[in-house]
Design an enzyme around this catalytic site. Structure first.
Site, PDB file in Angstrom:
ATOM      1  N   ILE A 140      15.615  -2.311   8.737  1.00 35.92           N
ATOM      2  CA  ILE A 140      16.138  -1.658   9.937  1.00 35.92           C
ATOM      3  C   ILE A 140      16.281  -2.673  11.061  1.00 35.92           C
ATOM      4  CG2 ILE A 140      15.842   0.198  11.600  1.00 35.92           C
ATOM      5  CD1 ILE A 140      13.895   1.518   9.631  1.00 35.92           C
ATOM      6  N   LYS A 209       2.705  -4.377  13.465  1.00 36.81           N
ATOM      7  CA  LYS A 209       4.081  -4.105  13.864  1.00 36.81           C
ATOM      8  C   LYS A 209       4.150  -3.566  15.291  1.00 36.81           C
ATOM      9  CE  LYS A 209       5.407  -3.351   9.047  1.00 36.81           C
ATOM     10  NZ  LYS A 209       5.461  -2.335   7.964  1.00 36.81           N
ATOM     11  N   GLY A 312      10.448  -3.020   0.647  1.00 34.04           N
ATOM     12  CA  GLY A 312      11.216  -3.272  -0.566  1.00 34.04           C
ATOM     13  C   GLY A 312      11.843  -4.650  -0.521  1.00 34.04           C
TER      14      GLY A 312
END
Lengths: 438, 438
Positions: A140, A209, A312
């Protein structure tokens, strides 16, 4: 940009699930990358721990090496992709790469959240770039929008679902009514959770994060140790059911907020990771399974959301390659992108000072005056109640209280107080509430 | 970046709803902008049509001028923000600004979609930037992600809800069952639609944005005239109800697709704007009211979505200012960002060649063999049927057919054929279907 004859040499450090996809894309998309960069981008080395390990990609003959330190120091290495993860040897290799004149792309959230400024300063000193889009929310694009698209605006809040494992577990608990243990087991069976799920489940990954997001959003240095962190291992089926009764859903959120100083004082920053109830009508509520999404509020733009796969090999490699094209273009142009922006140097509030809202479910004796007594306990801590729902159930009753915003210190003191009260049999669910206008 | 003593002069062309917010933010955020750019950014002129018009912002004494041409040619103008809109005089002013050495930020979708390459070539020749994030989907960062974040990936499809007016109208039709006329009236009453709604309702606005998105996504030149365009004025309450029966919703979509060439032939691009049914489970289906969202599919990253306010003075100004910070930084660094990327030069398919899926509702005589006859009509045009639902209704029956993917030419020929058949009383709804895996 005209295409240059000189090719740029790329070294990839690590050839696991992300590294192998980076290697694959570098080869499959070589023509497109050359056209977009303005010069060929050539893979010149791949550092691995063991030469004979099984890999998802075939690395061309002669490119594998176990000597990462020698690789990053080579003259023909212009760009270094670090996808080893962890603090060391990653930090040392990145610093050495910069010192030897390479630009760096990394996906290393733990390192950036622990010691980002050391890396940024080294990049500044070397006149090179360090880019790290892949470190937060996988594919993203969220860091580039924060540091560039919103550079003319004032970001006031970031709410992120930035850990796919915990979102998968909480989504299962919501849709199937399963408890935490069963949902974790299913996540492990399906490969969404690791055998030791601590980093995900206890919020360490999300906290790293959150620190990166807060640093960029608020132009301040925020490290992982500044982030209040609670995981989801204590979220119960009862909590999830209680959320459902409120037409809400439980999500593990990374929350970064700009808090205006009182009485003209300086703005401060609140950064935390914890499970929270959000209304089902909130855009983040529809983020299912292992997907990630980041919701951003800013003064001029209003509410934005960025959604996609948060992990991923292939999605993360997409983010790495996007950064690689940018740093390669900068390299050819003899320039570098904007470096660290920490000019605002805002203070980070403690969790006790942060302002939140609580949802509290309490089993109480079903007798007259109970509601008034409980309401008084909230009032004593200066916490204003937004709604109370009372359900009689034979002998006892349940009260569900949702507060207005107060400091977390006030709210947790209220809950501690409730637990000591005679008429309170049990505090069955305590959950913060987010995504609701005050 | 160290802060420079030299300030950068900004000229704003146009002081309507976007321009006035740009002027406001330039003043309110002057300190932050200086810190983020590395030098003060100073408003030096605002070009307007009439000096005495009412404005949302107070423009400092002496900055207003009606002579935009003289303003963009001034030596103290380093950056020009064009928010006039339309083709001329905007194009001439932008070209003049570039020739005189200014970098440009524009929100002008119509101009970019009609004649972007002329602007890009002028910028290239001048060694300056032209940035235009605000031209598509207002505050939503979508162009920067396409041209930078996804630069190492292969974008295969973009599905965008890029016009807030039509989304508001279709959302009203879906939630209230209203017809198009009533929903349009409500949109006009609430200020979401203009008195003359043609540009929005007939898809011209969305088509311009589709051309811009396709150009960036596929590294090819696509202009508004390449975009097949159908608006929503013929969408009926029956269409919306038929979608609801399919657990779908009707949205006006800007669709940009990469179509691999057959038998090793060259890839081509399909670009179109039309109303389409999408399943309610698709992330775009939950985009309500006047919000915009852009859904992107790429080979490595998978599915991404970007969501936010697609219009409005303040959100659009946020996007303009983000670009302004970037071009100002480039200016200080003596460089420019990546220019036009059209190296792939892919052909644009005609609508007839584009591949879509149709949902067709047909009133037929309720007698044996009707379904077989209708199915045969599809087969004659080589269109494969995915599902048929048959509902007997006394004298006649309704068939609802959803096809597999075929060329639009085959599908429209099938519908034309159906209309000529004796057993077909009426084709009550024809709508393309998107957002479903083939």
């Amino acid at each position: 940009m005209k295409e240059s004859d000189k090719s740029l040499g790329v070294a990839v450090l690590g050839c696991g699930s992300v590294g192998s996809q980076v290697v694959r894309l570098l080869q499959e998309q070589a023509g497109d990358l050359a056209a977009r960069v303005g010069a060929p981008v050539e893979l010149v080395g791949v550092a691995v721990r063991r030469l004979d390990a099984a890999r998802e990609v075939e690395v061309p003959e002669g490119l594998l090496t176990t000597d990462a330190a020698a690789l990053v120091a080579r003259d023909d290495v212009d760009l270094v992709v670090e996808v080893i993860g962890g603090i060391e040897p990653a930090r040392g290799l990145i610093l050495s790469a910069l010192e030897h004149g390479a630009s760096v792309v990394t996906a290393n959230k733990a390192l950036l959240a622990e010691d980002g400024p050391t890396l940024f300063e080294a990049a500044e000193k070397a006149g090179r770039d360090i880019y790290y889009e892949a470190a937060v929310a996988g594919a993203i694009p969220i860091l580039r929008p924060l540091r560039e698209s919103l550079a003319g605006d004032t970001v006031t809040r970031v709410l992120g679902i930035v850990n796919g494992t915990t979102n998968f577990i909480l989504d299962k608990m919501d849709t199937s009514g399963a408890g935490f243990g069963d949902a974790l087991q299913e996540a492990q069976d399906l490969g969404y959770a690791e055998a030791d799920p601590t980093a995900d489940v206890e919020g360490f990954d999300a906290a790293a994060k959150a620190a990166i997001l807060a640093s960029l959003a608020f132009h301040s240095r925020v490290t992982a140790s500044d982030v209040h962190r609670e995981g989801i291992s204590e979220v119960t089926a009862a909590d999830v059911a209680s959320a459902r009764d409120m037409d809400s859903v439980v999500k593990l959120l990374a929350i970064c907020e700009l808090r205006p100083g009182a009485d003209g004082g300086e703005d401060a920053v609140a950064v935390r990771v914890h499970p929270a109830m959000i209304p089902r009508s909130h855009p983040l509520a529809s983020v299912r399974e292992a997907y990630n999404a980041v919701f951003v509020e800013s003064e001029a733009a209003g509410q934005l959301m960025f959604y996609g796969p948060g992990a991923g090999g292939s999605p993360t490699a997409s983010a790495v390659l996007g950064d690689l094209v940018t740093v390669a273009r900068n390299r050819l142009a003899g320039t570098r992108g904007a470096g660290e922006s920490a000019y605002a140097a805002r203070a980070v509030l403690s969790m006790g000072e942060s302002r939140t809202r609580y949802h509290v479910a309490i089993d109480v004796d079903d007798r007259a005056g109970v509601l008034a007594t409980v309401a008084l306990a909230f009032a004593e801590h200066d916490v204003s109640i937004q709604t109370v729902r009372q359900e009689g159930r034979g002998d006892d009753a349940q009260l569900v209280v949702v507060s207005h915003e107060a400091t977390d210190a006030q709210l947790s003191a209220t809950v501690a107080h409730l637990r000591t009260m005679d008429i309170v049999r049990d505090v069955t669910s305590v959950m913060r509430v987010e995504g609701v206008a005050e």
